[in-house]
Design an enzyme around this catalytic site. Structure first.
Site, PDB file in Angstrom:
ATOM      1  NE  ARG A 233      -4.233  -1.577   0.101  1.00 32.67           N
ATOM      2  CZ  ARG A 233      -4.301  -2.671  -0.669  1.00 32.67           C
ATOM      3  NH1 ARG A 233      -3.305  -2.963  -1.490  1.00 32.67           N
ATOM      4  NH2 ARG A 233      -5.368  -3.445  -0.655  1.00 32.67           N
ATOM      5  CG  HIS A 281      -2.993  -1.430  -7.028  1.00 29.98           C
ATOM      6  ND1 HIS A 281      -3.405  -0.723  -5.926  1.00 29.98           N
ATOM      7  CD2 HIS A 281      -3.004  -2.724  -6.634  1.00 29.98           C
ATOM      8  CE1 HIS A 281      -3.669  -1.554  -4.922  1.00 29.98           C
ATOM      9  NE2 HIS A 281      -3.429  -2.789  -5.343  1.00 29.98           N
TER      10      HIS A 281
HETATM   11  N1  LIG Z   1      -0.440  -4.498  -5.088  1.00 28.81           N
HETATM   12  C1  LIG Z   1      -1.313  -5.488  -5.155  1.00 28.81           C
HETATM   13  O1  LIG Z   1      -1.751  -5.814  -6.238  1.00 28.81           O
HETATM   14  C2  LIG Z   1      -1.703  -6.237  -3.897  1.00 28.81           C
HETATM   15  C3  LIG Z   1      -2.407  -7.446  -4.032  1.00 28.81           C
HETATM   16  C4  LIG Z   1      -2.706  -8.159  -2.883  1.00 28.81           C
HETATM   17  C5  LIG Z   1      -2.344  -7.685  -1.634  1.00 28.81           C
HETATM   18  N2  LIG Z   1      -1.666  -6.504  -1.532  1.00 28.81           N
HETATM   19  C6  LIG Z   1      -1.253  -6.007  -0.203  1.00 28.81           C
HETATM   20  O2  LIG Z   1      -0.401  -6.966   0.392  1.00 28.81           O
HETATM   21  C7  LIG Z   1      -0.689  -7.006   1.797  1.00 28.81           C
HETATM   22  C8  LIG Z   1      -0.186  -8.304   2.401  1.00 28.81           C
HETATM   23  O3  LIG Z   1      -1.001  -9.394   1.993  1.00 28.81           O
HETATM   24  P1  LIG Z   1      -0.915 -10.832   2.685  1.00 28.81           P
HETATM   25  O4  LIG Z   1      -2.004 -11.662   2.113  1.00 28.81           O
HETATM   26  O5  LIG Z   1       0.468 -11.356   2.640  1.00 28.81           O
HETATM   27  O6  LIG Z   1      -1.242 -10.420   4.212  1.00 28.81           O
HETATM   28  P2  LIG Z   1      -1.143 -11.311   5.537  1.00 28.81           P
HETATM   29  O7  LIG Z   1      -1.155 -12.749   5.194  1.00 28.81           O
HETATM   30  O8  LIG Z   1      -2.180 -10.776   6.468  1.00 28.81           O
HETATM   31  O9  LIG Z   1       0.314 -10.977   6.106  1.00 28.81           O
HETATM   32  C9  LIG Z   1       0.625  -9.755   6.688  1.00 28.81           C
HETATM   33  C10 LIG Z   1       2.035  -9.821   7.261  1.00 28.81           C
HETATM   34  O10 LIG Z   1       2.385  -8.524   7.761  1.00 28.81           O
HETATM   35  C11 LIG Z   1       2.822  -8.638   9.112  1.00 28.81           C
HETATM   36  N3  LIG Z   1       2.459  -7.442   9.876  1.00 28.81           N
HETATM   37  C12 LIG Z   1       1.262  -6.831   9.991  1.00 28.81           C
HETATM   38  N4  LIG Z   1       1.334  -5.767  10.822  1.00 28.81           N
HETATM   39  C13 LIG Z   1       2.621  -5.710  11.238  1.00 28.81           C
HETATM   40  C14 LIG Z   1       3.308  -4.846  12.115  1.00 28.81           C
HETATM   41  N5  LIG Z   1       2.714  -3.833  12.735  1.00 28.81           N
HETATM   42  N6  LIG Z   1       4.626  -5.094  12.326  1.00 28.81           N
HETATM   43  C15 LIG Z   1       5.243  -6.130  11.721  1.00 28.81           C
HETATM   44  N7  LIG Z   1       4.642  -6.999  10.873  1.00 28.81           N
HETATM   45  C16 LIG Z   1       3.340  -6.779  10.644  1.00 28.81           C
HETATM   46  C17 LIG Z   1       2.082  -9.843   9.653  1.00 28.81           C
HETATM   47  O11 LIG Z   1       2.746 -10.301  10.825  1.00 28.81           O
HETATM   48  P3  LIG Z   1       2.229 -11.635  11.599  1.00 28.81           P
HETATM   49  O12 LIG Z   1       2.677 -12.775  10.728  1.00 28.81           O
HETATM   50  O13 LIG Z   1       2.945 -11.593  12.883  1.00 28.81           O
HETATM   51  O14 LIG Z   1       0.739 -11.513  11.705  1.00 28.81           O
HETATM   52  C18 LIG Z   1       2.157 -10.789   8.444  1.00 28.81           C
HETATM   53  O15 LIG Z   1       3.410 -11.438   8.416  1.00 28.81           O
HETATM   54  C19 LIG Z   1      -2.200  -6.806   1.839  1.00 28.81           C
HETATM   55  O16 LIG Z   1      -2.622  -6.324   3.099  1.00 28.81           O
HETATM   56  C20 LIG Z   1      -2.443  -5.792   0.734  1.00 28.81           C
HETATM   57  O17 LIG Z   1      -2.389  -4.484   1.248  1.00 28.81           O
HETATM   58  C21 LIG Z   1      -1.332  -5.777  -2.638  1.00 28.81           C
END
Ligand SMILES: NC(=O)c1ccc[n+]([C@@H]2O[C@H](COP(=O)([O-])OP(=O)(O)OC[C@H]3O[C@@H](n4cnc5c(N)ncnc54)[C@H](OP(=O)(O)O)[C@@H]3O)[C@@H](O)[C@H]2O)c1
Length: 318
Positions: A233, A281
């Protein structure tokens, strides 16, 4: 097992061609009554949404769960949604491999000096530049969730040292087997994680704890000649601070897929910056058939009273 008859599902997805989704959802959940939402529509049991208006939740007061057709829920959580209403996000659903492709492409283009060779071609120059060692490019992945883990595996496959940062210690099998992997967990370790990284891949959700996380001081902790790849993001990064560090030469470049304002305004300095690559994006798109299959499976689990993977923790914001 099919869901009970007469379940009502409301579909409300902005910037989405509705008909293919409605057709696929009806095929996956033939017993359900699935309709495109419009104001005044009857109250539904479940919703499938992307960037819905507040009015949707003001009117749909009988929902039992909401399915978000993306992984990020930051925009959804800015709406006024009943605190107890479960929100279920997509887990992977074909996005993780796309993210791995995108990040590896940006990383390898940087390591192999794709921009410099493109410029040399423009000037008809045959110059072999000194090879770079991937050991000098440790890749730090912020966020070791569904997407971050897949990216870590792909990057490790090319022989890069991999560092990872998460909120809680990363214990998954996917990471345990990586040859040169170092895990960091919690806010206290962020500075050390950044200092151990030269390429930074942002895969954190946008929450209160992560907004503006990457400011001048923190980006300045990256090893000299750092490279930033943001696929999560835009608001994770303070844009002016990124520009300042690129212009000062501490950072070598950035590949950015996400921005604080989208679409990126035409006069934004990122568009024409010589060290920045911009994409609109597209690093990991929502794939219709995988997503519909996952939503149908999760809806059935919910109907049977089982816990559902990808249910958002409203307190932590992801
Ligand atoms: N550009 C695009 O096309 C696109 C597409 C899809 C997603 N995204 C973005 O990618 C993000 C990640 O997706 P995902 O499916 O991998 O999410 P996820 O499975 O929820 O993983 C989030 C990771 O971030 C860590 N995290 C969250 N808050 C934190 C903090 N305050 N300090 C340290 N680590 C933190 C979490 O830690 P824990 O393991 O300890 O919970 C987890 O390892 C989405 O939220 C979205 O914004 C972008």
């Amino acid at each position: 097992m099919p869901v009970a008859a007469a379940l009502r599902i409301s579909f409300c997805c902005a910037d989405t061609q509705a008909q293919p989704w409605l057709d696929a959802l009806r095929q996956a959940l033939p017993e359900a009554d699935i309709r495109l939402w419009q104001s005044g529509a009857p109250r539904a049991d479940y919703a499938v949404v992307w960037a819905p208006p507040q009015q949707f939740f003001d009117e749909q007061t009988a929902l039992r769960a909401v399915f978000n057709t993306g992984a990020g829920v930051d925009a959804l959580l800015r709406l006024n949604i009943p605190p107890a209403l479960p929100i279920v996000r997509l887990d992977d659903a074909g996005m993780a491999v796309q993210m791995a492709e995108y990040v590896c492409h940006a990383l390898l283009r940087h390591l192999r000096e794709g921009d410099a060779y493109q410029e040399q071609q423009r000037q008809a120059q045959w110059v072999q530049r000194a090879p770079r060692s991937r050991g000098d490019y440790p890749v730090g992945i912020l966020g070791l969730g569904v997407l971050g883990q897949r990216v870590a595996q792909a990057v490790a496959h090319f022989g890069f040292p991999v560092r990872g940062w998460s909120r809680t210690p990363a214990l998954s099998h996917a990471l345990a087997g990586l040859p040169d992997f170092q895990a960091f967990a919690g806010a206290d370790t962020l500075d050390d994680f950044l200092a151990a990284s030269r390429v930074l891949v942002c895969l954190l959700p946008l929450t209160e704890a992560t907004r503006d996380l990457l400011d001048r001081r923190r980006l300045g902790r990256l090893q000299a000649g750092g490279y930033v790849i943001n696929v999560a993001r835009g608001a994770l990064i303070v844009e002016d601070d990124l520009l300042a560090l690129l212009d000062a030469g501490h950072l070598a470049g950035a590949t950015l897929d996400v921005f604080r304002t989208e679409p990126l305004p035409g006069d934004h300095p990122f568009w024409k910056h010589p060290k920045i690559t911009v994409t609109p994006h597209i690093s990991a798109r929502t794939l219709l058939s995988e997503s519909v299959r996952q939503i149908a499976d999760k809806l059935r689990l919910l109907e049977q009273g089982h816990p559902v993977p990808g249910t958002v923790d409203r307190q932590r914001g992801y």
